[in-house]
Design a protein around this motif. Structure first.
Motif, PDB file in Angstrom:
ATOM      1  N   ILE A 224       0.837  -1.205   0.000  1.00 41.66           N
ATOM      2  CA  ILE A 224       0.000   0.000   0.000  1.00 41.66           C
ATOM      3  C   ILE A 224       0.868   1.251   0.000  1.00 41.66           C
ATOM      4  O   ILE A 224       0.604   2.221  -0.734  1.00 41.66           O
ATOM      5  CB  ILE A 224      -0.957  -0.012   1.205  1.00 41.66           C
ATOM      6  N   HIS A 225       1.917   1.246   0.808  1.00 39.06           N
ATOM      7  CA  HIS A 225       2.819   2.399   0.840  1.00 39.06           C
ATOM      8  C   HIS A 225       3.501   2.603  -0.505  1.00 39.06           C
ATOM      9  O   HIS A 225       3.668   3.739  -0.958  1.00 39.06           O
ATOM     10  CB  HIS A 225       3.882   2.222   1.930  1.00 39.06           C
ATOM     11  N   ALA A 226       3.891   1.509  -1.150  1.00 38.56           N
ATOM     12  CA  ALA A 226       4.551   1.617  -2.451  1.00 38.56           C
ATOM     13  C   ALA A 226       3.650   2.307  -3.465  1.00 38.56           C
ATOM     14  O   ALA A 226       4.075   3.211  -4.196  1.00 38.56           O
ATOM     15  CB  ALA A 226       4.967   0.235  -2.954  1.00 38.56           C
ATOM     16  N   VAL A 227       2.389   1.891  -3.507  1.00 40.28           N
ATOM     17  CA  VAL A 227       1.439   2.486  -4.450  1.00 40.28           C
ATOM     18  C   VAL A 227       1.203   3.954  -4.126  1.00 40.28           C
ATOM     19  O   VAL A 227       1.219   4.825  -5.009  1.00 40.28           O
ATOM     20  CB  VAL A 227       0.102   1.709  -4.431  1.00 40.28           C
ATOM     21  N   MET A 228       0.995   4.249  -2.842  1.00 37.35           N
ATOM     22  CA  MET A 228       0.746   5.632  -2.440  1.00 37.35           C
ATOM     23  C   MET A 228       1.951   6.526  -2.729  1.00 37.35           C
ATOM     24  O   MET A 228       1.784   7.669  -3.172  1.00 37.35           O
ATOM     25  CB  MET A 228       0.394   5.681  -0.948  1.00 37.35           C
ATOM     26  N   SER A 229       3.161   6.010  -2.484  1.00 34.37           N
ATOM     27  CA  SER A 229       4.350   6.833  -2.702  1.00 34.37           C
ATOM     28  C   SER A 229       4.536   7.148  -4.182  1.00 34.37           C
ATOM     29  O   SER A 229       4.953   8.256  -4.539  1.00 34.37           O
ATOM     30  CB  SER A 229       5.589   6.125  -2.154  1.00 34.37           C
ATOM     31  N   LEU A 230       4.212   6.200  -5.049  1.00 30.15           N
ATOM     32  CA  LEU A 230       4.343   6.436  -6.484  1.00 30.15           C
ATOM     33  C   LEU A 230       3.299   7.429  -6.991  1.00 30.15           C
ATOM     34  O   LEU A 230       3.514   8.127  -7.982  1.00 30.15           O
ATOM     35  CB  LEU A 230       4.216   5.120  -7.254  1.00 30.15           C
ATOM     36  N   LEU A 231       2.167   7.510  -6.294  1.00 32.04           N
ATOM     37  CA  LEU A 231       1.108   8.439  -6.694  1.00 32.04           C
ATOM     38  C   LEU A 231       1.293   9.838  -6.091  1.00 32.04           C
ATOM     39  O   LEU A 231       0.691  10.791  -6.578  1.00 32.04           O
ATOM     40  CB  LEU A 231      -0.255   7.893  -6.264  1.00 32.04           C
ATOM     41  N   CYS A 232       2.140   9.935  -5.057  1.00 33.12           N
ATOM     42  CA  CYS A 232       2.241  11.199  -4.315  1.00 33.12           C
ATOM     43  C   CYS A 232       3.607  11.866  -4.434  1.00 33.12           C
ATOM     44  O   CYS A 232       3.896  12.807  -3.696  1.00 33.12           O
ATOM     45  CB  CYS A 232       1.938  10.953  -2.830  1.00 33.12           C
ATOM     46  N   TRP A 233       4.450  11.396  -5.361  1.00 36.74           N
ATOM     47  CA  TRP A 233       5.809  11.915  -5.397  1.00 36.74           C
ATOM     48  C   TRP A 233       5.874  13.405  -5.773  1.00 36.74           C
ATOM     49  O   TRP A 233       6.867  14.076  -5.494  1.00 36.74           O
ATOM     50  CB  TRP A 233       6.671  11.111  -6.365  1.00 36.74           C
ATOM     51  N   GLU A 234       4.819  13.954  -6.384  1.00 33.31           N
ATOM     52  CA  GLU A 234       4.842  15.357  -6.777  1.00 33.31           C
ATOM     53  C   GLU A 234       4.527  16.300  -5.619  1.00 33.31           C
ATOM     54  O   GLU A 234       4.705  17.510  -5.749  1.00 33.31           O
ATOM     55  CB  GLU A 234       3.852  15.593  -7.914  1.00 33.31           C
ATOM     56  N   LEU A 235       4.067  15.757  -4.489  1.00 31.35           N
ATOM     57  CA  LEU A 235       3.745  16.593  -3.331  1.00 31.35           C
ATOM     58  C   LEU A 235       5.031  16.875  -2.566  1.00 31.35           C
ATOM     59  O   LEU A 235       5.538  16.025  -1.835  1.00 31.35           O
ATOM     60  CB  LEU A 235       2.721  15.888  -2.441  1.00 31.35           C
ATOM     61  N   SER A 236       5.564  18.065  -2.724  1.00 32.98           N
ATOM     62  CA  SER A 236       6.917  18.383  -2.264  1.00 32.98           C
ATOM     63  C   SER A 236       7.073  18.397  -0.755  1.00 32.98           C
ATOM     64  O   SER A 236       8.203  18.432  -0.258  1.00 32.98           O
ATOM     65  CB  SER A 236       7.362  19.735  -2.835  1.00 32.98           C
ATOM     66  N   GLU A 237       5.983  18.375  -0.006  1.00 37.14           N
ATOM     67  CA  GLU A 237       6.092  18.393   1.446  1.00 37.14           C
ATOM     68  C   GLU A 237       6.131  16.997   2.044  1.00 37.14           C
ATOM     69  O   GLU A 237       6.280  16.838   3.256  1.00 37.14           O
ATOM     70  CB  GLU A 237       4.906  19.169   2.051  1.00 37.14           C
ATOM     71  N   LEU A 238       5.985  15.982   1.216  1.00 40.74           N
ATOM     72  CA  LEU A 238       5.963  14.606   1.722  1.00 40.74           C
ATOM     73  C   LEU A 238       7.307  13.931   1.517  1.00 40.74           C
ATOM     74  O   LEU A 238       8.086  14.303   0.637  1.00 40.74           O
ATOM     75  CB  LEU A 238       4.863  13.805   1.017  1.00 40.74           C
TER      76      LEU A 238
END
Length: 341
Positions: A224-238
């Protein structure tokens, strides 16, 4: 050694060192744990030991090749001693935690491999100001045989500048020299892959310990983390932004490895606060993170304080406050030396 084969050799050698260091540390406390945790904590021990050797050599203002030789000698001795100890214990009938890979393990390995392939080929990674800083210092060390004496951006001589620098650039430089690699290959490939593997192992360990040792839950959490991280990489605060866009930078390692490792250690303490082994784990993790990241001097200290306070207030035992202070002392000393010179 800048080829795929060279990167593979470097990763295999480093992984063997991590496993031996982690295994022998556990044996010192008469503990047994899974291979995943042995590799993960061996990685932390590697960073901590590197920093312990690095700092006095820097303060003596010796040449870079002296630092590289000292580091290589120390880890060679530790690796050989750990290997001999491991073989001796095994011959005496000591139990080795090893299980035949099952479907859950295979799925876990596939998740890691997919992320490594993505991380090495995503075409998103870009060189930022911090990347130039670390690579500049590493290249200066190799080609001028000095330690922090030249500006990483201009190459101008600045004299001794041990203060306001962490051990991370020298880690890159020493690995590059020992494996005969370019510093960019070391940070973008070798350390980049190590970061991805470490991230997944940390998530696995946290989920494993919070789910009463259910491996299925741990692997699902990693997925789940892998999928979320690939979808959220453009959010510069994460932290996912640092993982996939600024991979293997010091801040990326801080956000994705050191701080999550602190969380893992706090969970271990919350579950077994009377066990001194858990306090030692926290102390080594904090020391390694502070040594490898100047930002970590502040952020890790704050995280430990915020995370430890409710645990200590709940337990209401004075000796635990003493343990908390003792496990932070080495890191405070390292931080003071780095900031004050």
């Amino acid at each position: 050694m800048n080829s795929y084969m060279g990167v593979a050799i470097a990763l295999i050698v480093l992984s063997i060192i991590f496993l031996l260091l982690g295994n022998q540390f556990l044996r010192l406390f008469h503990r047994e744990d899974r291979l995943e945790f042995q590799w993960l904590f061996g990685f932390v021990l590697f960073l901590a030991i590197f920093a312990i050797v690095d700092l006095p050599v820097e303060l003596m203002q010796t040449s870079f090749h002296a630092l590289a030789y000292w580091e290589a000698a120390v880890f060679l001795i530790l690796t050989v001693a750990s290997a001999v100890w491991y073989v001796r214990n095994k011959s005496e009938g000591a139990k080795v935690v090893w299980k035949k890979p099952d479907m859950i393990t295979v799925i876990f390995l596939v998740l890691i491999v997919v992320q490594v392939i993505y991380g090495m080929n995503n075409r998103v990674y870009a060189s930022y100001y911090d990347t130039s800083y670390y690579n500049g210092h590493a290249l200066n060390a190799i080609y001028t045989d000095t330690v922090y004496e030249y500006c990483p951006y201009t190459g101008l001589y600045v004299g001794d500048a041990t203060e306001w620098n962490d051990s991370y650039p020298m880690l890159i430089a020493v690995l590059a020299k020992c494996f005969g690699m370019h510093t960019l290959v070391v940070i973008n490939r070798v350390i980049g892959i190590l970061e991805i593997v470490a991230v997944n192992l940390i998530i696995y360990e946290i989920a494993f310990r919070l789910s009463d040792a259910r491996r299925t839950v741990a692997v699902w959490t990693v997925g789940i983390h892998a999928v979320m991280s690939l979808l959220c990489w453009e959010l510069s605060e994460l932290n996912e932004y640092f993982l996939w866009v600024r991979m293997a930078e010091s801040k990326s390692m801080l956000a994705n490895v050191y701080l999550p490792l602190v969380l893992l250690a706090l969970i271990m303490i919350a579950q077994e606060i009377e066990n001194k082994y858990n306090w030692c784990v926290l102390a080594i993790i904090v020391f390694a993170g502070v040594s490898m990241s100047l930002s970590g001097i502040f952020m890790i200290t704050v995280m430990v304080g915020v995370g430890m306070l409710p645990i200590l207030l709940y337990q209401r035992k004075l000796k635990n406050w003493g343990y908390a202070v003792l496990c932070m002392l080495p890191s405070v000393m390292m931080g003071a030396i780095r900031l004050l010179g």
